[in-house]
Design a protein around this motif. Sequence first.
Motif, PDB file in Angstrom:
ATOM      1  N   TRP A 179      27.193  25.213  39.014  1.00 64.02           N
ATOM      2  CA  TRP A 179      28.127  26.244  38.548  1.00 64.02           C
ATOM      3  C   TRP A 179      28.008  27.545  39.337  1.00 64.02           C
ATOM      4  O   TRP A 179      29.017  28.190  39.631  1.00 64.02           O
ATOM      5  CB  TRP A 179      27.926  26.500  37.039  1.00 64.02           C
ATOM      6  N   ILE A 180      26.786  27.907  39.744  1.00 68.52           N
ATOM      7  CA  ILE A 180      26.634  29.199  40.419  1.00 68.52           C
ATOM      8  C   ILE A 180      27.262  29.173  41.821  1.00 68.52           C
ATOM      9  O   ILE A 180      27.726  30.198  42.330  1.00 68.52           O
ATOM     10  CB  ILE A 180      25.136  29.644  40.454  1.00 68.52           C
ATOM     11  N   GLU A 181      27.321  27.991  42.434  1.00 68.10           N
ATOM     12  CA  GLU A 181      27.996  27.893  43.738  1.00 68.10           C
ATOM     13  C   GLU A 181      29.512  28.066  43.563  1.00 68.10           C
ATOM     14  O   GLU A 181      30.178  28.678  44.396  1.00 68.10           O
ATOM     15  CB  GLU A 181      27.693  26.555  44.412  1.00 68.10           C
ATOM     16  N   ALA A 182      30.036  27.523  42.467  1.00 69.86           N
ATOM     17  CA  ALA A 182      31.466  27.703  42.211  1.00 69.86           C
ATOM     18  C   ALA A 182      31.773  29.172  41.896  1.00 69.86           C
ATOM     19  O   ALA A 182      32.820  29.698  42.288  1.00 69.86           O
ATOM     20  CB  ALA A 182      31.920  26.795  41.068  1.00 69.86           C
ATOM     21  N   VAL A 183      30.842  29.832  41.213  1.00 68.95           N
ATOM     22  CA  VAL A 183      31.000  31.273  40.969  1.00 68.95           C
ATOM     23  C   VAL A 183      30.994  32.018  42.314  1.00 68.95           C
ATOM     24  O   VAL A 183      31.825  32.910  42.548  1.00 68.95           O
ATOM     25  CB  VAL A 183      29.892  31.799  40.030  1.00 68.95           C
ATOM     26  N   ALA A 184      30.086  31.633  43.196  1.00 66.72           N
ATOM     27  CA  ALA A 184      30.027  32.276  44.522  1.00 66.72           C
ATOM     28  C   ALA A 184      31.334  32.064  45.284  1.00 66.72           C
ATOM     29  O   ALA A 184      31.828  32.962  45.971  1.00 66.72           O
ATOM     30  CB  ALA A 184      28.836  31.734  45.315  1.00 66.72           C
ATOM     31  N   ALA A 185      31.910  30.873  45.132  1.00 63.77           N
ATOM     32  CA  ALA A 185      33.178  30.595  45.825  1.00 63.77           C
ATOM     33  C   ALA A 185      34.292  31.521  45.331  1.00 63.77           C
ATOM     34  O   ALA A 185      35.209  31.866  46.087  1.00 63.77           O
ATOM     35  CB  ALA A 185      33.571  29.128  45.628  1.00 63.77           C
ATOM     36  N   SER A 186      34.203  31.934  44.080  1.00 62.93           N
ATOM     37  CA  SER A 186      35.249  32.819  43.536  1.00 62.93           C
ATOM     38  C   SER A 186      35.161  34.233  44.110  1.00 62.93           C
ATOM     39  O   SER A 186      36.062  35.049  43.885  1.00 62.93           O
ATOM     40  CB  SER A 186      35.141  32.895  42.001  1.00 62.93           C
ATOM     41  N   LEU A 187      34.096  34.507  44.874  1.00 61.49           N
ATOM     42  CA  LEU A 187      33.888  35.885  45.341  1.00 61.49           C
ATOM     43  C   LEU A 187      34.881  36.354  46.403  1.00 61.49           C
ATOM     44  O   LEU A 187      34.840  37.519  46.808  1.00 61.49           O
ATOM     45  CB  LEU A 187      32.450  36.066  45.844  1.00 61.49           C
ATOM     46  N   THR A 188      35.778  35.476  46.843  1.00 59.01           N
ATOM     47  CA  THR A 188      36.881  35.993  47.673  1.00 59.01           C
ATOM     48  C   THR A 188      37.641  37.072  46.904  1.00 59.01           C
ATOM     49  O   THR A 188      38.312  37.895  47.509  1.00 59.01           O
ATOM     50  CB  THR A 188      37.853  34.869  48.066  1.00 59.01           C
ATOM     51  N   GLU A 189      37.495  37.051  45.588  1.00 59.49           N
ATOM     52  CA  GLU A 189      38.173  38.075  44.774  1.00 59.49           C
ATOM     53  C   GLU A 189      37.625  39.480  45.015  1.00 59.49           C
ATOM     54  O   GLU A 189      38.257  40.460  44.626  1.00 59.49           O
ATOM     55  CB  GLU A 189      38.072  37.718  43.297  1.00 59.49           C
ATOM     56  N   LEU A 190      36.457  39.571  45.664  1.00 57.11           N
ATOM     57  CA  LEU A 190      35.975  40.892  46.071  1.00 57.11           C
ATOM     58  C   LEU A 190      36.969  41.541  47.029  1.00 57.11           C
ATOM     59  O   LEU A 190      37.095  42.759  47.079  1.00 57.11           O
ATOM     60  CB  LEU A 190      34.630  40.759  46.808  1.00 57.11           C
ATOM     61  N   PHE A 191      37.636  40.699  47.796  1.00 59.13           N
ATOM     62  CA  PHE A 191      38.495  41.210  48.865  1.00 59.13           C
ATOM     63  C   PHE A 191      39.972  41.231  48.476  1.00 59.13           C
ATOM     64  O   PHE A 191      40.798  41.736  49.229  1.00 59.13           O
ATOM     65  CB  PHE A 191      38.329  40.340  50.134  1.00 59.13           C
ATOM     66  N   SER A 192      40.298  40.626  47.314  1.00 57.84           N
ATOM     67  CA  SER A 192      41.727  40.446  46.987  1.00 57.84           C
ATOM     68  C   SER A 192      42.440  41.705  46.481  1.00 57.84           C
ATOM     69  O   SER A 192      43.638  41.841  46.722  1.00 57.84           O
ATOM     70  CB  SER A 192      41.907  39.288  45.992  1.00 57.84           C
ATOM     71  N   PRO A 193      41.761  42.651  45.788  1.00 56.90           N
ATOM     72  CA  PRO A 193      42.531  43.800  45.284  1.00 56.90           C
ATOM     73  C   PRO A 193      43.242  44.584  46.391  1.00 56.90           C
ATOM     74  O   PRO A 193      44.425  44.927  46.251  1.00 56.90           O
ATOM     75  CB  PRO A 193      41.473  44.648  44.565  1.00 56.90           C
ATOM     76  N   ALA A 194      42.557  44.850  47.481  1.00 56.50           N
ATOM     77  CA  ALA A 194      43.193  45.608  48.576  1.00 56.50           C
ATOM     78  C   ALA A 194      44.374  44.823  49.139  1.00 56.50           C
ATOM     79  O   ALA A 194      45.447  45.391  49.416  1.00 56.50           O
ATOM     80  CB  ALA A 194      42.168  45.901  49.673  1.00 56.50           C
ATOM     81  N   LEU A 195      44.176  43.511  49.290  1.00 53.51           N
ATOM     82  CA  LEU A 195      45.260  42.677  49.816  1.00 53.51           C
ATOM     83  C   LEU A 195      46.466  42.693  48.878  1.00 53.51           C
ATOM     84  O   LEU A 195      47.620  42.822  49.316  1.00 53.51           O
ATOM     85  CB  LEU A 195      44.746  41.241  49.990  1.00 53.51           C
ATOM     86  N   MET A 196      46.214  42.566  47.596  1.00 47.03           N
ATOM     87  CA  MET A 196      47.341  42.497  46.646  1.00 47.03           C
ATOM     88  C   MET A 196      48.094  43.828  46.583  1.00 47.03           C
ATOM     89  O   MET A 196      49.311  43.850  46.433  1.00 47.03           O
ATOM     90  CB  MET A 196      46.845  42.044  45.270  1.00 47.03           C
ATOM     91  N   ARG A 197      47.362  44.933  46.735  1.00 46.73           N
ATOM     92  CA  ARG A 197      48.043  46.246  46.746  1.00 46.73           C
ATOM     93  C   ARG A 197      48.891  46.395  48.011  1.00 46.73           C
ATOM     94  O   ARG A 197      50.019  46.890  47.957  1.00 46.73           O
ATOM     95  CB  ARG A 197      47.018  47.384  46.629  1.00 46.73           C
ATOM     96  N   THR A 198      48.362  45.965  49.144  1.00 46.93           N
ATOM     97  CA  THR A 198      49.138  45.994  50.391  1.00 46.93           C
ATOM     98  C   THR A 198      50.386  45.138  50.246  1.00 46.93           C
ATOM     99  O   THR A 198      51.496  45.522  50.643  1.00 46.93           O
ATOM    100  CB  THR A 198      48.280  45.442  51.563  1.00 46.93           C
ATOM    101  N   ARG A 199      50.209  43.970  49.638  1.00 42.04           N
ATOM    102  CA  ARG A 199      51.328  43.035  49.481  1.00 42.04           C
ATOM    103  C   ARG A 199      52.403  43.609  48.560  1.00 42.04           C
ATOM    104  O   ARG A 199      53.598  43.477  48.828  1.00 42.04           O
ATOM    105  CB  ARG A 199      50.796  41.709  48.937  1.00 42.04           C
ATOM    106  N   LEU A 200      51.964  44.271  47.476  1.00 40.27           N
ATOM    107  CA  LEU A 200      52.933  44.853  46.539  1.00 40.27           C
ATOM    108  C   LEU A 200      53.785  45.912  47.243  1.00 40.27           C
ATOM    109  O   LEU A 200      55.020  45.928  47.096  1.00 40.27           O
ATOM    110  CB  LEU A 200      52.198  45.464  45.340  1.00 40.27           C
TER     111      LEU A 200
END
Length: 234
Positions: free
Chosen positions: A137-158
């Motif tokens: 489970w902790i590896e799958a949690v680590a995989a979700s960490l692309t979300e560290l980078f997603s807020p800036a991308l989503m704001r740029t996209r908006l």
Amino acid sequence: MTDPEARSTAEFTAALRAHEDRYWHKHPLHLRLHEGRLAPDELRLWIANRWYYQKWLPQKDAAIIASCPLADVRRRWVRRLADQDGSEGRPGGHAQWLDLAEAAGLSRTEVVDERHVLPGVRFATDAYVAFARTRPWIEAVAASLTELFSPALMRTRLTALRTHYPWIAPSGHRYHEARPDTATHDAGHALTLVTTHCVTRAEQDAALAALGFKCEVLWSILDALEHEHTGRGR
Ligand SMILES: O=C(O)c1cc(C(=O)O)c2c(n1)C(=O)C(=O)c1cc(C(=O)O)[nH]c1-2
């Protein structure tokens, strides 16, 4: 006993964050989207395929919950299901993404029945779900960490969607308006879990590999779309 080979928390966090270089914000398709260079049909195809990734997220998160033995972690992680699926009286990310699809001129039916989903998008997304179902489970949690980078991308996209694609009705923007704040909180929680539970060098290496794998999943999704857009897909 502490592992003398283990990275310090600061070193480990820095190594995780360094994956931003491999994140999909730099993919040529995202760059074209941000510059306003996608044709309406290309943007619609991106929306319909991005739906496929989105629709699997709650089942991916349910897989993490299913394999996690820690009640505190499950209690917090379970919120992610309602964030996408919605709860009584509150539309979730799925409904908001379908609003975007409709605002861009797609019918709900043609998105939900997946007729536009490309094989490469399906394979990449399915690989992420399979990872969450089969890895610790902790590896799958680590995989979700692309979300560290997603807020800036989503704001740029908006900003790009509002500026360059004004034919999209404003009702389509709720997902991108709401999601960056949720993603920031979720990523912070996931980062705390990973730095707390991955304490040996081997555990840290596995977490870094998981995040690298996820960057490749996301990149492959856009590769499949780019291939289709440039006409080499047919
Ligand atoms: O729009 C995006 O670029 C983007 C990226 C990502 C991501 O980096 O994985 C997620 C999302 N959106 C998103 O909306 C979302 O709910 C989400 C969940 C996860 C995950 O792996 O658990 N990533 C992402």
